[in-house]
Scaffold this active site. Structure first.
Site, PDB file in Angstrom:
ATOM      1  N   HIS A   1       9.479 -20.391 -15.577  1.00  0.00           N
ATOM      2  CA  HIS A   1       8.927 -21.785 -16.251  1.00  0.00           C
ATOM      3  C   HIS A   1       8.593 -21.549 -17.550  1.00  0.00           C
ATOM      4  O   HIS A   1       7.368 -21.347 -17.881  1.00  0.00           O
ATOM      5  CB  HIS A   1       7.833 -22.030 -15.270  1.00  0.00           C
ATOM      6  CG  HIS A   1       8.352 -22.502 -13.944  1.00  0.00           C
ATOM      7  ND1 HIS A   1       7.335 -22.744 -12.928  1.00  0.00           N
ATOM      8  CD2 HIS A   1       9.344 -22.759 -13.390  1.00  0.00           C
ATOM      9  CE1 HIS A   1       8.095 -23.138 -11.714  1.00  0.00           C
ATOM     10  NE2 HIS A   1       9.230 -22.986 -11.878  1.00  0.00           N
TER      11      HIS A   1
ATOM     12  N   GLU B   1      14.352 -21.044  -4.074  1.00  0.00           N
ATOM     13  CA  GLU B   1      15.621 -21.473  -4.834  1.00  0.00           C
ATOM     14  C   GLU B   1      16.864 -20.384  -4.374  1.00  0.00           C
ATOM     15  O   GLU B   1      17.815 -20.150  -5.245  1.00  0.00           O
ATOM     16  CB  GLU B   1      15.315 -20.930  -6.273  1.00  0.00           C
ATOM     17  CG  GLU B   1      14.227 -21.941  -6.891  1.00  0.00           C
ATOM     18  CD  GLU B   1      14.546 -23.889  -6.817  1.00  0.00           C
ATOM     19  OE1 GLU B   1      15.725 -23.886  -6.459  1.00  0.00           O
ATOM     20  OE2 GLU B   1      13.712 -24.359  -7.303  1.00  0.00           O
TER      21      GLU B   1
ATOM     22  N   GLU C   1      19.142 -14.884 -34.927  1.00  0.00           N
ATOM     23  CA  GLU C   1      19.628 -13.895 -33.540  1.00  0.00           C
ATOM     24  C   GLU C   1      20.331 -14.852 -32.508  1.00  0.00           C
ATOM     25  O   GLU C   1      21.103 -14.139 -31.855  1.00  0.00           O
ATOM     26  CB  GLU C   1      18.408 -13.372 -33.087  1.00  0.00           C
ATOM     27  CG  GLU C   1      18.615 -12.403 -32.028  1.00  0.00           C
ATOM     28  CD  GLU C   1      17.231 -11.843 -31.640  1.00  0.00           C
ATOM     29  OE1 GLU C   1      16.194 -12.730 -31.616  1.00  0.00           O
ATOM     30  OE2 GLU C   1      17.312 -10.903 -30.710  1.00  0.00           O
TER      31      GLU C   1
ATOM     32  N   HIS D   1      14.939 -17.029 -12.727  1.00  0.00           N
ATOM     33  CA  HIS D   1      14.572 -18.202 -12.896  1.00  0.00           C
ATOM     34  C   HIS D   1      12.966 -18.222 -13.563  1.00  0.00           C
ATOM     35  O   HIS D   1      12.171 -17.808 -12.789  1.00  0.00           O
ATOM     36  CB  HIS D   1      14.532 -19.214 -11.716  1.00  0.00           C
ATOM     37  CG  HIS D   1      13.721 -20.591 -11.660  1.00  0.00           C
ATOM     38  ND1 HIS D   1      13.986 -21.422 -12.760  1.00  0.00           N
ATOM     39  CD2 HIS D   1      12.903 -21.200 -10.897  1.00  0.00           C
ATOM     40  CE1 HIS D   1      13.238 -22.377 -12.466  1.00  0.00           C
ATOM     41  NE2 HIS D   1      12.723 -22.330 -11.311  1.00  0.00           N
TER      42      HIS D   1
ATOM     43  N   HIS E   1      11.361 -28.496 -15.983  1.00  0.00           N
ATOM     44  CA  HIS E   1      11.092 -27.584 -14.820  1.00  0.00           C
ATOM     45  C   HIS E   1      11.027 -26.079 -15.304  1.00  0.00           C
ATOM     46  O   HIS E   1       9.942 -25.370 -15.260  1.00  0.00           O
ATOM     47  CB  HIS E   1      12.168 -27.777 -13.899  1.00  0.00           C
ATOM     48  CG  HIS E   1      11.843 -26.786 -12.553  1.00  0.00           C
ATOM     49  ND1 HIS E   1      12.089 -27.180 -11.283  1.00  0.00           N
ATOM     50  CD2 HIS E   1      11.380 -25.747 -12.658  1.00  0.00           C
ATOM     51  CE1 HIS E   1      11.778 -26.082 -10.562  1.00  0.00           C
ATOM     52  NE2 HIS E   1      11.522 -25.234 -11.380  1.00  0.00           N
TER      53      HIS E   1
HETATM   54  O1  2HA Z   1       8.046 -22.135  -6.771  1.00  0.00           O
HETATM   55  O2  2HA Z   1       9.858 -21.963  -9.310  1.00  0.00           O
HETATM   56  O3  2HA Z   1      11.601 -23.826  -8.559  1.00  0.00           O
HETATM   57  C1  2HA Z   1       9.288 -21.417  -7.435  1.00  0.00           C
HETATM   58  C2  2HA Z   1       9.876 -22.106  -8.166  1.00  0.00           C
HETATM   59  C3  2HA Z   1      10.552 -23.376  -7.403  1.00  0.00           C
HETATM   60 ZN    ZN Z   2      10.836 -23.217 -10.632  1.00  0.00          ZN
END
Ligand code: 2HA
Ligand code: ZN
Length: 285
Positions: A142, A116, A170, A140, A211
């Site tokens: 998940h 990414e 909050e 980033h 995602h």
């Molecule tokens: O594997 O999160 O979006 C890494 C990630 C791809």
């Molecule tokens: Zn990801």
């Protein structure tokens, strides 16, 4: 100074550990990047490699030319990074055009930056500009409950922002500018990075439907705290939906407006729309 003794390095690794502890980083899921300060680079520069080739970033980021970034590696598991950071992490330098990068530290057993990287650097470029250089971290993750909601709620900034604000007093204080939503796209490329970075002009959190999420911030605490606050609110909404398709009571637009004075925030009226029926949860009608 040894690279691993740098304060930014320790803070970065702590954040990786904390994200893993939250359950947001199965396998190699998620990635983290930090735009390193000049004086922090100078303190460790004598430890850098100078034998690596320049490689294409996959996006053009001229406003980041010459900058150094600490980056999680592609395919690396967050679970393993704190155990052996020199294997899981790397430092990259960008060239004077912001088109190519080279590895100057880390990935001791071989490796490359996160898949990414285009999204991270495009987001860094926007945030460097709109915050006058204050923001340095792009994260980033998940986040389970945000992902779950992206199967049920309409995919709009307005609905996600409003529903998340309602779930926790909050929230409007922590992200008064709202949250952006990107419909499902192929990850790991320039296109999704461009769409996300456009949203980062006004937001510091952007959902990737089905995602995960991207957050930006000035410090590790601020960035992690933003991700954590949003995901906590999403967890509350998921729990409410599991109990009932209706809210018996909620935080109303009037209540939300009442927070503006005491907390010195301005809430965009776009998110404070009237609903035909306050008790109905979108997606649960
Ligand atoms: O594997 O999160 O979006 C890494 C990630 C791809
Ligand atoms: Zn990801």
């Amino acid at each position: 100074m040894r690279v691993l003794e740098s304060k930014f390095m320790r803070d970065f690794i702590n954040m990786v550990q904390e994200g893993y502890n939250q359950g947001w980083h199965e396998r190699n899921g998620g990635n983290l990047t930090y735009r390193i300060r000049q004086h922090e680079v100078e303190a460790i520069r004598d430890r850098f490699y100078d034998h690596h080739d320049w490689l294409p970033i996959g996006a053009s980021v001229p406003d980041l030319a010459g900058e150094f970034f600490l980056v999680t590696g592609t395919g690396q598991f967050f679970r393993n990074i704190p155990v052996d950071p020199e294997v899981g992490l790397g430092i990259i330098e960008l060239d004077d055009k912001g088109e190519n990068y080279r590895i100057v530290w880390g990935w001791a057993e071989g490796g490359r930056p996160t898949s990414e990287l285009p999204s991270h650097l495009l987001n860094h470029q926007v945030k460097k500009r709109v915050t006058n250089g204050r923001h340095r971290i792009i994260y980033h993750a998940h986040t389970t409950n945000i992902i779950a909601l992206s199967f049920v709620l309409p995919l709009s900034d307005e609905v996600f922002t409003r529903e998340l604000w309602e779930m926790s007093t909050e929230c409007p204080v922590v992200f008064p500018e709202g949250i952006g939503v990107v419909d499902w796209m192929v990850p790991g490329g320039r296109e999704i990075g461009i769409v996300t970075s456009r949203m980062m002009e006004k937001y510091s959190a952007v959902i990737w439907a089905m995602h995960g999420m991207f957050c930006s911030g000035a410090t590790f605490d601020e960035t992690f705290g933003l991700m954590h606050t949003i995901e906590k609110s999403a967890e509350i909404l998921v729990k409410v939906m599991m109990m009932s398709p209706r809210k018996r009571q909620t935080i109303t637009p009037e209540n939300l407006r009442a927070l503006e004075g005491p907390f010195h925030i301005t809430l965009d009226e776009r998110f404070l729309y009237e609903k035909p029926d306050d008790s109905i949860i979108p997606g649960m009608e």
